[in-house]
Design a protein around this motif. Structure first.
Motif, PDB file in Angstrom:
ATOM      1  N   VAL A  68       0.853  -1.273  -0.237  1.00  0.00           N
ATOM      2  CA  VAL A  68       0.083   0.132   0.025  1.00  0.00           C
ATOM      3  C   VAL A  68       1.019   0.904   0.430  1.00  0.00           C
ATOM      4  CG1 VAL A  68      -1.918   1.120   1.160  1.00  0.00           C
ATOM      5  CG2 VAL A  68      -1.822  -1.107   1.041  1.00  0.00           C
ATOM      6  N   PRO A  69       0.287   1.883  -1.347  1.00  0.00           N
ATOM      7  CA  PRO A  69       1.652   3.028  -0.879  1.00  0.00           C
ATOM      8  C   PRO A  69       1.274   4.316   0.450  1.00  0.00           C
ATOM      9  CG  PRO A  69       0.069   4.050  -2.313  1.00  0.00           C
ATOM     10  CD  PRO A  69      -0.551   2.168  -1.819  1.00  0.00           C
ATOM     11  N   ARG A  99       1.787  15.698  -6.090  1.00  0.00           N
ATOM     12  CA  ARG A  99       0.443  16.305  -5.946  1.00  0.00           C
ATOM     13  C   ARG A  99      -1.356  16.003  -5.706  1.00  0.00           C
ATOM     14  NH1 ARG A  99      -2.412  17.225 -11.098  1.00  0.00           N
ATOM     15  NH2 ARG A  99      -1.797  16.094 -12.519  1.00  0.00           N
ATOM     16  N   HIS A 100      -1.446  16.813  -4.945  1.00  0.00           N
ATOM     17  CA  HIS A 100      -3.234  16.006  -5.344  1.00  0.00           C
ATOM     18  C   HIS A 100      -3.990  16.286  -5.976  1.00  0.00           C
ATOM     19  CE1 HIS A 100      -1.417  16.136  -1.010  1.00  0.00           C
ATOM     20  NE2 HIS A 100      -1.677  17.664  -0.696  1.00  0.00           N
ATOM     21  N   ARG A 101      -4.659  15.419  -5.985  1.00  0.00           N
ATOM     22  CA  ARG A 101      -6.294  15.566  -7.612  1.00  0.00           C
ATOM     23  C   ARG A 101      -7.341  15.309  -7.163  1.00  0.00           C
ATOM     24  NH1 ARG A 101      -3.457  11.638 -12.468  1.00  0.00           N
ATOM     25  NH2 ARG A 101      -5.014  13.171 -13.429  1.00  0.00           N
ATOM     26  N   LEU A 219      -3.771  12.204   0.112  1.00  0.00           N
ATOM     27  CA  LEU A 219      -3.895  11.157  -1.029  1.00  0.00           C
ATOM     28  C   LEU A 219      -2.639  12.132  -2.404  1.00  0.00           C
ATOM     29  CD1 LEU A 219      -3.095   8.704  -2.234  1.00  0.00           C
ATOM     30  CD2 LEU A 219      -5.402   9.159  -3.696  1.00  0.00           C
ATOM     31  N   LEU A 220      -1.603  12.182  -2.175  1.00  0.00           N
ATOM     32  CA  LEU A 220      -0.574  12.147  -3.305  1.00  0.00           C
ATOM     33  C   LEU A 220      -0.341  11.663  -4.596  1.00  0.00           C
ATOM     34  CD1 LEU A 220       2.647  13.303  -0.338  1.00  0.00           C
ATOM     35  CD2 LEU A 220       0.694  15.154  -1.908  1.00  0.00           C
ATOM     36  N   TYR A 221      -0.135  12.327  -6.176  1.00  0.00           N
ATOM     37  CA  TYR A 221      -0.252  11.140  -6.785  1.00  0.00           C
ATOM     38  C   TYR A 221       1.547  11.826  -7.093  1.00  0.00           C
ATOM     39  CZ  TYR A 221      -5.079   9.703  -7.692  1.00  0.00           C
ATOM     40  OH  TYR A 221      -5.519   8.968  -7.407  1.00  0.00           O
ATOM     41  N   PRO A 226      -0.644   6.854  -7.168  1.00  0.00           N
ATOM     42  CA  PRO A 226      -1.096   7.207  -5.817  1.00  0.00           C
ATOM     43  C   PRO A 226       0.609   7.073  -5.734  1.00  0.00           C
ATOM     44  CG  PRO A 226      -2.549   6.277  -6.206  1.00  0.00           C
ATOM     45  CD  PRO A 226      -2.296   5.547  -7.657  1.00  0.00           C
ATOM     46  N   ALA A 227       0.789   8.064  -5.194  1.00  0.00           N
ATOM     47  CA  ALA A 227       2.277   7.529  -4.090  1.00  0.00           C
ATOM     48  C   ALA A 227       2.749   7.638  -2.445  1.00  0.00           C
ATOM     49  CB  ALA A 227       3.548   9.093  -4.823  1.00  0.00           C
ATOM     50  N   ALA A 228       1.146   8.224  -2.512  1.00  0.00           N
ATOM     51  CA  ALA A 228       1.277   7.797  -0.717  1.00  0.00           C
ATOM     52  C   ALA A 228       0.118   8.378  -0.300  1.00  0.00           C
ATOM     53  CB  ALA A 228       2.309   8.484  -0.036  1.00  0.00           C
TER      54      ALA A 228
END
Length: 338
Positions: A68-69, A99-101, A219-221, A226-228
């Protein structure tokens, strides 16, 4: 800062910049002679105990092992991930570029991946966290001292709150456009509640470990992936399907209030498949979260009771969503269950 960094093998500070403050913590982007980090100061009294933070850190470390990121906290020289200095709790995390999306920026396939990600979080937490009813290691029951998440709002209490808020709106001087919108939405909501008071839902459904605050700013992309998932301060035992619906209502709300139901459908199908949730669970969760939205005025309470206006920009869409959701209730249910 030097005293704190000495607790870690992170080198010497070269630069330290504050990042946007959250509601439950403060954070800094930290550059040192050994790399870049995120330094987090936990200060919310409900979540900032070393035991609660340690539980969050164990959960993310174990989830990382499942793929899981996440961005698990780094251990200090003593092996602990929580440092207490002057009565304040801190944690150091690797810096994650991203970045956030918002959901409107995601393709239909990416919406499916988002739903699958939350499903993987719920399934993973079920594997790595204590069984329901067991006392978590290193701290009290995470539900202790928290209002029963299974009990739905009583409309009688909401009517009293609406009257109180209307009084605050009337007394606010000088009156502005926010006051006008608040008054309109409060009167509108009171009429809706009078019409639907008999639809108060029963107690919640299946309870399990949840992130507790899954939304675009947590949530970071990196690129399209998704990165984290960050900010696990609200990790706890709650109805899982309700978190899925609640997250969708934030990710996929349009500026004028409606939900993007095509994206919701892709998200919900992937969530159900990954989490092993039945359509009936999502249907019940839709009803409970709709009722929650119909009775919830936290943004107005922050504005008028606390004088805190950070949530004001969210109010137009959030307040319109409750009205639209009531009108399109069947279509929303179908999007989550079809």
């Amino acid at each position: 800062m030097g005293a704190l960094l000495r607790q870690y093998r992170a080198g010497s500070a070269l630069a330290c910049e504050p990042v946007d403050q959250g509601l439950l913590n403060r954070g800094w982007r930290l550059c040192t002679t050994r790399g870049r980090f995120f330094l987090k100061h936990h200060f919310d009294p409900e979540t900032a105990t070393p035991a609660a933070i340690g539980r969050q850190h164990r959960a993310t470390r174990r989830l990382a092992g499942l793929g899981v990121p996440v961005a698990p906290a780094l251990p200090g020289r003593d092996g602990r991930t929580v440092v207490v200095i002057g009565g304040h709790c801190y944690a150091l995390h690797p810096w994650i570029e991203g970045r956030h999306r918002h959901g409107g920026q995601l393709t239909e396939a990416q919406c499916g991946r988002l739903g699958a990600l939350l499903g993987a979080v719920h399934a993973g937490l079920e594997r790595v966290m204590p069984a329901r009813g067991a006392r978590p290691r290193g701290g009290p029951d995470p539900a202790a001292g928290v209002p029963d998440a299974g009990v739905s709002a009583d409309p009688a209490d909401t009517f009293a709150l609406i009257d109180d808020l209307l009084g605050r709106v009337r007394r606010h001087r000088p009156a502005d456009s926010f006051d006008a919108l608040a008054r309109h939405r409060l009167l509108e909501r009171r009429a809706l509640l009078e019409r639907h008071a008999g639809r108060r839902p029963p107690r919640g459904g299946a309870v399990g470990w949840v992130h507790g605050d899954f939304h675009p700013f947590n949530l970071l992309y990196r690129g399209d992936a998704p990165a984290a998932i960050v900010d696990w301060d609200r990790l706890g035992l709650r109805p899982r399907a309700e978190e899925a619906v609640r997250a969708a209502a934030i990710f996929f709300v349009r500026p004028t209030g409606p939900l993007d139901l095509l994206r919701v459908r892709a998200y919900a199908r992937a969530y159900r498949r990954t989490a092993g949730a039945a359509p009936s669970q999502l249907e019940a969760a839709v009803h409970r979260v709709w009722w929650e939205r119909l009775n919830d005025f936290w943004m107005l309470r922050w504005h008028y009771e606390r004088g805190d206006r950070r949530a004001d920009p969210q109010f137009p869409a959030a307040s319109a969503l409750a009205v639209w959701w009531t009108r399109e209730y069947d279509a929303v249910c179908e999007a989550f269950t079809g």
